[in-house]
Write an enzyme that holds these catalytic residues in place. Structure first.
Site, short mmCIF file in Angstrom:
data_model
loop_
_atom_site.label_atom_id
_atom_site.label_comp_id
_atom_site.label_asym_id
_atom_site.label_seq_id
_atom_site.Cartn_x
_atom_site.Cartn_y
_atom_site.Cartn_z
N HIS A 111 79.02 58.08 43.50
CA HIS A 111 79.31 56.41 44.59
C HIS A 111 80.91 55.46 44.12
O HIS A 111 81.99 55.13 44.28
CB HIS A 111 78.88 55.63 44.66
CG HIS A 111 77.26 56.60 45.37
ND1 HIS A 111 75.93 56.08 44.49
CD2 HIS A 111 77.23 56.47 46.55
CE1 HIS A 111 75.47 57.10 45.58
NE2 HIS A 111 75.95 57.18 46.82
N LYS A 156 79.13 66.87 47.95
CA LYS A 156 77.75 67.29 47.33
C LYS A 156 77.34 67.35 49.45
O LYS A 156 76.28 67.82 49.22
CB LYS A 156 76.88 66.37 46.49
CG LYS A 156 75.54 66.77 46.91
CD LYS A 156 75.54 66.06 45.34
CE LYS A 156 74.52 64.74 46.36
NZ LYS A 156 73.06 65.39 46.82
N ASP A 157 77.54 66.16 50.17
CA ASP A 157 76.84 66.21 51.39
C ASP A 157 77.62 66.66 52.38
O ASP A 157 78.39 66.15 52.65
CB ASP A 157 76.58 64.64 51.48
CG ASP A 157 75.94 64.22 50.98
OD1 ASP A 157 74.65 64.64 50.35
OD2 ASP A 157 75.02 63.21 49.92
N LYS A 159 75.70 64.91 40.63
CA LYS A 159 74.84 63.43 40.69
C LYS A 159 74.15 63.16 42.20
O LYS A 159 74.64 63.51 43.00
CB LYS A 159 76.20 62.28 40.65
CG LYS A 159 76.51 62.68 39.10
CD LYS A 159 76.30 61.53 37.74
CE LYS A 159 77.06 61.86 37.16
NZ LYS A 159 76.68 60.86 35.61
#
Ligand code: PAF
Length: 289
Positions: A37, A149-150, A184
């Site tokens: 983030h 990651k998404d 992460k």
């Protein structure tokens, strides 16, 4: 940094920024902020006048047997992390503030959602696009930052923004990894000690797939099989999927002649890990949507 909990206050402030011609960079999150983030916040900081981050665990995107109740939350740590990353506005609405009554309008996602995570997480992407449409209307961003990651989420949000004409640029940001390669994720805290050791092999498996492509392999079935075998041999997790699809369309390919995503999901005892790499037919990693 301003912490805002009310939708109307957030929207008013965003409107004032717009009137002053400020460019708003927005990072939507479900909190429990980690380095992934922080990298989104840093990209937003570099490219925007105003950085807005939201922390909201959205119940609409969790299935009945998923981890909504036990999703990790730590508001004070999130406030400190946002402050450290020079965020201007942290929007933390309560559940009843975002959904004061049952939704009477819903969005349906008909493409890019019936593969990978969408296959088993019924209603997940409908929940994601619903909350994001609300958050976009509340925070009025020029650019919105998402982690690769998404990657499926980015593909679906790309369709949302194009189909519904949101005047927003989607900015994909590279996945941040632990030293051993594990992506992460807020959910990594669910891993047992042994699972944490094995979890690096999920990324390792993707690398093996990528190396095959670099060596000239074009057949998706051969690559998927090698990746599956490596995960089975090197973890106690259960494979949810290993898929190789075009990106961002997320359609089956007969051979690797275009940009593709190699994506995996592995279910460990208490954590489901996902990871992916997006690359072209030469195996060159792609950073754009
Ligand atoms: O990626 C997430 O954390 C969530 O899906 C998002 C984009 C914040 C929507 O709830």
């Amino acid at each position: 940094m301003k912490v805002i909990r009310k939708v109307s206050e957030m929207q008013q402030l965003a409107l004032q920024f717009k009137k002053r011609d400020k460019k708003i960079g927005f990072v939507p999150t479900m909190g429990f902020l980690h380095e992934g983030h922080q990298s989104l916040m840093q990209s937003a900081r570099e490219e925007s006048d105003i950085v807005v981050v939201s922390v909201f665990v959205n119940p609409l995107q969790f299935g009945p047997n998923e981890d909504f109740e036990r999703y990790p939350r730590d508001e004070q740590r999130d406030i400190d992390t946002a402050e450290k990353n020079l965020v201007d506005v942290l929007f933390i609405p309560e559940l009843t503030e975002m959904y004061p009554s049952e939704q009477s309008v819903s969005l349906n996602v008909s493409k890019r959602s019936n593969v990978l995570c969408g296959r088993t997480r019924e209603g997940h992407f409908e929940g994601v696009v619903t909350v994001l449409s609300k958050l976009f209307n509340i925070t009025l961003p020029d650019k919105v930052y998402f982690g690769m990651k998404d990657a499926q989420q980015i593909a679906v949000v790309d369709s949302l923004v194009n189909d519904l004409n949101f005047p927003i640029e989607i900015v994909p940001v590279a996945t941040v990894r632990e030293n051993d390669g594990l992506a992460k994720s807020s959910r990594n805290i669910y891993l047992t000690e042994l699972e944490r050791k094995e979890a690096k092999n999920v990324y390792q498996a993707l690398q093996i797939g990528l190396e095959l492509v670099i060596d000239g392999e074009k057949n998706p079935d051969i690559i998927v099989k090698e990746v599956e075998d490596f995960i089975v041999q090197n973890t106690h997790g259960t494979i949810d999927y290993v898929e190789l699809l075009s990106y961002p369309e997320l359609i089956q390919v007969a051979a690797i002649n275009e940009r593709v995503i190699l994506a995996v999901a592995v279910q460990f005892e208490h954590a489901r890990l996902i990871d992916n790499i997006v690359f072209d037919d030469k195996g060159l990693i792609s950073k754009r949507i």
